[in-house]
Motif scaffolding. Structure first.
Motif, PDB file in Angstrom:
ATOM      1  N   ASP A 159      47.319  51.988  37.905  1.00 52.15           N
ATOM      2  CA  ASP A 159      45.910  51.858  38.270  1.00 52.15           C
ATOM      3  C   ASP A 159      45.698  50.444  38.825  1.00 52.15           C
ATOM      4  OD1 ASP A 159      43.188  51.937  38.550  1.00 52.15           O
ATOM      5  OD2 ASP A 159      42.740  51.887  36.403  1.00 52.15           O
ATOM      6  N   PHE A 160      45.526  50.358  40.136  1.00 49.45           N
ATOM      7  CA  PHE A 160      45.332  49.057  40.777  1.00 49.45           C
ATOM      8  C   PHE A 160      43.843  48.724  40.889  1.00 49.45           C
ATOM      9  CE2 PHE A 160      49.453  50.252  42.744  1.00 49.45           C
ATOM     10  CZ  PHE A 160      50.185  49.117  42.433  1.00 49.45           C
ATOM     11  N   LYS A 161      43.522  47.489  40.588  1.00 47.56           N
ATOM     12  CA  LYS A 161      42.196  46.964  40.886  1.00 47.56           C
ATOM     13  C   LYS A 161      42.403  45.553  41.424  1.00 47.56           C
ATOM     14  CE  LYS A 161      37.531  46.216  39.096  1.00 47.56           C
ATOM     15  NZ  LYS A 161      36.650  46.178  37.890  1.00 47.56           N
ATOM     16  N   VAL A 162      42.868  45.492  42.658  1.00 48.09           N
ATOM     17  CA  VAL A 162      43.225  44.202  43.248  1.00 48.09           C
ATOM     18  C   VAL A 162      42.375  43.943  44.483  1.00 48.09           C
ATOM     19  CG1 VAL A 162      45.578  44.245  42.366  1.00 48.09           C
ATOM     20  CG2 VAL A 162      45.107  45.242  44.588  1.00 48.09           C
ATOM     21  N   SER A 163      41.880  42.742  44.590  1.00 51.31           N
ATOM     22  CA  SER A 163      41.080  42.349  45.746  1.00 51.31           C
ATOM     23  C   SER A 163      41.992  41.764  46.818  1.00 51.31           C
ATOM     24  CB  SER A 163      40.026  41.315  45.335  1.00 51.31           C
ATOM     25  OG  SER A 163      40.651  40.156  44.817  1.00 51.31           O
ATOM     26  N   GLY A 164      41.518  41.794  48.048  1.00 53.71           N
ATOM     27  CA  GLY A 164      42.301  41.243  49.147  1.00 53.71           C
ATOM     28  C   GLY A 164      42.074  39.754  49.314  1.00 53.71           C
ATOM     29  N   VAL A 165      42.035  39.046  48.195  1.00 55.64           N
ATOM     30  CA  VAL A 165      41.772  37.610  48.232  1.00 55.64           C
ATOM     31  C   VAL A 165      43.072  36.860  48.495  1.00 55.64           C
ATOM     32  CG1 VAL A 165      40.927  35.625  46.937  1.00 55.64           C
ATOM     33  CG2 VAL A 165      39.836  37.846  46.649  1.00 55.64           C
ATOM     34  N   PHE A 166      43.029  35.953  49.456  1.00 52.57           N
ATOM     35  CA  PHE A 166      44.216  35.170  49.783  1.00 52.57           C
ATOM     36  C   PHE A 166      44.430  34.073  48.740  1.00 52.57           C
ATOM     37  CE2 PHE A 166      43.944  37.525  53.535  1.00 52.57           C
ATOM     38  CZ  PHE A 166      45.056  37.288  54.334  1.00 52.57           C
ATOM     39  N   LEU A 167      45.698  33.734  48.538  1.00 52.51           N
ATOM     40  CA  LEU A 167      46.064  32.736  47.536  1.00 52.51           C
ATOM     41  C   LEU A 167      46.994  31.712  48.164  1.00 52.51           C
ATOM     42  CD1 LEU A 167      45.834  31.915  44.539  1.00 52.51           C
ATOM     43  CD2 LEU A 167      47.816  33.369  44.080  1.00 52.51           C
ATOM     44  N   ASN A 168      46.709  30.441  47.907  1.00 50.07           N
ATOM     45  CA  ASN A 168      47.523  29.355  48.442  1.00 50.07           C
ATOM     46  C   ASN A 168      48.975  29.512  48.008  1.00 50.07           C
ATOM     47  OD1 ASN A 168      48.786  26.481  48.150  1.00 50.07           O
ATOM     48  ND2 ASN A 168      47.070  26.205  49.549  1.00 50.07           N
ATOM     49  N   ALA A 211      50.877  31.011  44.896  1.00 51.17           N
ATOM     50  CA  ALA A 211      51.375  32.369  45.123  1.00 51.17           C
ATOM     51  C   ALA A 211      52.803  32.557  44.616  1.00 51.17           C
ATOM     52  CB  ALA A 211      51.299  32.714  46.610  1.00 51.17           C
ATOM     53  N   ILE A 212      53.664  31.552  44.803  1.00 51.67           N
ATOM     54  CA  ILE A 212      55.057  31.701  44.376  1.00 51.67           C
ATOM     55  C   ILE A 212      55.176  31.792  42.851  1.00 51.67           C
ATOM     56  CG2 ILE A 212      57.316  30.567  44.288  1.00 51.67           C
ATOM     57  CD1 ILE A 212      56.847  29.626  47.140  1.00 51.67           C
ATOM     58  N   PRO A 213      54.628  30.835  42.076  1.00 50.56           N
ATOM     59  CA  PRO A 213      54.722  30.992  40.617  1.00 50.56           C
ATOM     60  C   PRO A 213      53.994  32.228  40.106  1.00 50.56           C
ATOM     61  CG  PRO A 213      53.324  29.112  41.187  1.00 50.56           C
ATOM     62  CD  PRO A 213      54.010  29.536  42.437  1.00 50.56           C
ATOM     63  N   CYS A 214      52.826  32.536  40.688  1.00 54.28           N
ATOM     64  CA  CYS A 214      52.083  33.728  40.258  1.00 54.28           C
ATOM     65  C   CYS A 214      52.850  35.000  40.609  1.00 54.28           C
ATOM     66  CB  CYS A 214      50.699  33.760  40.900  1.00 54.28           C
ATOM     67  SG  CYS A 214      49.532  32.579  40.194  1.00 54.28           S
ATOM     68  N   GLY A 215      53.536  34.980  41.746  1.00 55.91           N
ATOM     69  CA  GLY A 215      54.334  36.136  42.140  1.00 55.91           C
ATOM     70  C   GLY A 215      55.460  36.403  41.156  1.00 55.91           C
ATOM     71  N   ASP A 253      38.342  30.584  41.017  1.00 59.54           N
ATOM     72  CA  ASP A 253      38.826  30.895  39.671  1.00 59.54           C
ATOM     73  C   ASP A 253      39.440  32.290  39.720  1.00 59.54           C
ATOM     74  OD1 ASP A 253      37.930  28.495  38.522  1.00 59.54           O
ATOM     75  OD2 ASP A 253      35.915  29.320  38.247  1.00 59.54           O
ATOM     76  N   TYR A 254      40.693  32.403  39.300  1.00 65.76           N
ATOM     77  CA  TYR A 254      41.437  33.649  39.473  1.00 65.76           C
ATOM     78  C   TYR A 254      41.807  34.270  38.125  1.00 65.76           C
ATOM     79  CZ  TYR A 254      42.013  32.056  44.297  1.00 65.76           C
ATOM     80  OH  TYR A 254      41.785  31.631  45.581  1.00 65.76           O
ATOM     81  N   THR A 255      41.872  35.603  38.129  1.00 69.55           N
ATOM     82  CA  THR A 255      42.296  36.346  36.940  1.00 69.55           C
ATOM     83  C   THR A 255      43.289  37.425  37.351  1.00 69.55           C
ATOM     84  OG1 THR A 255      40.138  36.015  35.882  1.00 69.55           O
ATOM     85  CG2 THR A 255      41.565  37.729  34.969  1.00 69.55           C
ATOM     86  N   ILE A 256      44.435  37.430  36.690  1.00 73.20           N
ATOM     87  CA  ILE A 256      45.447  38.471  36.897  1.00 73.20           C
ATOM     88  C   ILE A 256      45.633  39.195  35.569  1.00 73.20           C
ATOM     89  CG2 ILE A 256      47.855  38.967  37.463  1.00 73.20           C
ATOM     90  CD1 ILE A 256      47.867  36.383  39.132  1.00 73.20           C
ATOM     91  N   THR A 257      45.525  40.518  35.594  1.00 81.75           N
ATOM     92  CA  THR A 257      45.662  41.313  34.374  1.00 81.75           C
ATOM     93  C   THR A 257      46.777  42.335  34.534  1.00 81.75           C
ATOM     94  OG1 THR A 257      43.282  41.106  33.946  1.00 81.75           O
ATOM     95  CG2 THR A 257      44.477  42.821  32.739  1.00 81.75           C
ATOM     96  N   ILE A 258      47.702  42.332  33.594  1.00 81.38           N
ATOM     97  CA  ILE A 258      48.759  43.348  33.537  1.00 81.38           C
ATOM     98  C   ILE A 258      48.621  44.026  32.179  1.00 81.38           C
ATOM     99  CG2 ILE A 258      51.214  43.860  33.756  1.00 81.38           C
ATOM    100  CD1 ILE A 258      50.129  42.452  36.212  1.00 81.38           C
ATOM    101  N   ILE A 285      56.132  29.242  30.908  1.00 80.10           N
ATOM    102  CA  ILE A 285      56.346  27.949  31.574  1.00 80.10           C
ATOM    103  C   ILE A 285      55.556  27.862  32.879  1.00 80.10           C
ATOM    104  CG2 ILE A 285      58.062  26.517  32.755  1.00 80.10           C
ATOM    105  CD1 ILE A 285      60.110  27.545  30.679  1.00 80.10           C
ATOM    106  N   LEU A 286      55.630  28.913  33.697  1.00 80.11           N
ATOM    107  CA  LEU A 286      54.974  28.882  35.004  1.00 80.11           C
ATOM    108  C   LEU A 286      53.454  28.829  34.880  1.00 80.11           C
ATOM    109  CD1 LEU A 286      57.187  31.444  36.966  1.00 80.11           C
ATOM    110  CD2 LEU A 286      57.099  28.975  37.296  1.00 80.11           C
ATOM    111  N   VAL A 287      52.907  29.606  33.954  1.00 81.66           N
ATOM    112  CA  VAL A 287      51.446  29.630  33.802  1.00 81.66           C
ATOM    113  C   VAL A 287      50.930  28.313  33.237  1.00 81.66           C
ATOM    114  CG1 VAL A 287      49.505  30.704  32.600  1.00 81.66           C
ATOM    115  CG2 VAL A 287      51.302  32.135  33.581  1.00 81.66           C
ATOM    116  N   ASN A 288      51.556  27.829  32.187  1.00 80.33           N
ATOM    117  CA  ASN A 288      51.039  26.637  31.511  1.00 80.33           C
ATOM    118  C   ASN A 288      51.402  25.331  32.212  1.00 80.33           C
ATOM    119  OD1 ASN A 288      49.698  27.587  28.910  1.00 80.33           O
ATOM    120  ND2 ASN A 288      51.652  28.665  28.800  1.00 80.33           N
TER     121      ASN A 288
END
Length: 236
Positions: free
Chosen positions: A119-128, A132-136, A175-180, A206-209
């Protein structure tokens, strides 16, 4: 009047020369970007090939799986590079589109398309790209963790039960929110992200904090939910 006309002609000629220089500079930069993209892509594909070769030569099942998962991590970074190259800006990517693509790749990797409903609920918001790399990598790890561990033997727990994986991505004024989130078997009551021994979840912590200065909220009701929050606002 003749003098003014000649001066105007000189200025027009100068403007055209400057315009030609700008066009040449743009073409040169586009060629350079293409060359850099090809080199990055080729180098990362070489790394993937090397890892896959190690995996194919490994007889121990657990070690073989570790190699395959490592290869998948590199592919996630390569996917970010591809999205960046295809975007209108070379500084940011459509991160919602990346999430959908990397999820499809992982569903194939874990052979879970027929047994897990996403179930995707993702916006087409661009990310720097700096985020993007650590979040990816974080998204790749959390989705992998859910597909690998949340659903026992990849089978529904009850006859009419559906294995659901929810993936959300939204932003509000930088301000961004990613939910899994999944409705699987859940984590042990004494689970502590700081004490975990698996490489994937260690990377997430490590990447988030440390890298994006974000926070992780872990919910253990009706399965498992990881909620990542971070901001791209400059700290004053």
């Amino acid at each position: 009047l003749i003098k003014s006309y000649k001066e105007l002609q000189v200025k027009i000629t100068e403007c055209r020369e400057v315009e030609d220089l700008i066009k040449a500079d743009i073409i040169e930069k586009e060629i350079l970007i293409d060359e850099i993209n090809n080199r990055v892509k080729n180098n990362m594909n070489l790394i993937i090939t090397m890892i896959d070769t190690l995996s194919s030569n490994e007889s121990h099942p657990e070690v073989k799986l570790k190699y395959k998962e490592l290869s998948q991590r590199v592919k996630a970074i390569l996917l970010i590079q591809k999205n960046l190259y295809l975007s209108l800006s070379y500084a940011e990517i459509d991160f919602g589109n990346f999430i959908v693509n990397v999820t499809e790749n992982l569903l194939d990797f874990y052979q879970a398309k027929e047994i897990v409903e996403v179930d995707f609920k993702v916006s087409g918001v661009f990310l720097n790209i700096d985020y993007a790399i650590p979040c990816g990598i974080v998204v790749n790890e959390l989705i992998s963790n859910a597909l690998k561990h949340a659903f026992i033997e990849n089978q529904p727990r009850k006859k009419h039960h559906k294995n659901i994986l929810f993936i959300g991505y939204e932003s509000d004024n930088q301000d961004y929110t990613i939910t899994i989130s999944d409705n699987g078997i859940g984590l042990p009551n004494d689970f502590d992200l700081k004490e975990v021994e698996t490489i994937g979840l260690q990377l997430v912590d490590i990447l988030v904090n440390d890298q994006i200065n974000g926070s992780i909220e872990l919910l253990k009701t009706r399965g498992t939910s990881f909620i990542i929050r971070f901001s791209t606002k400059k700290q004053e």
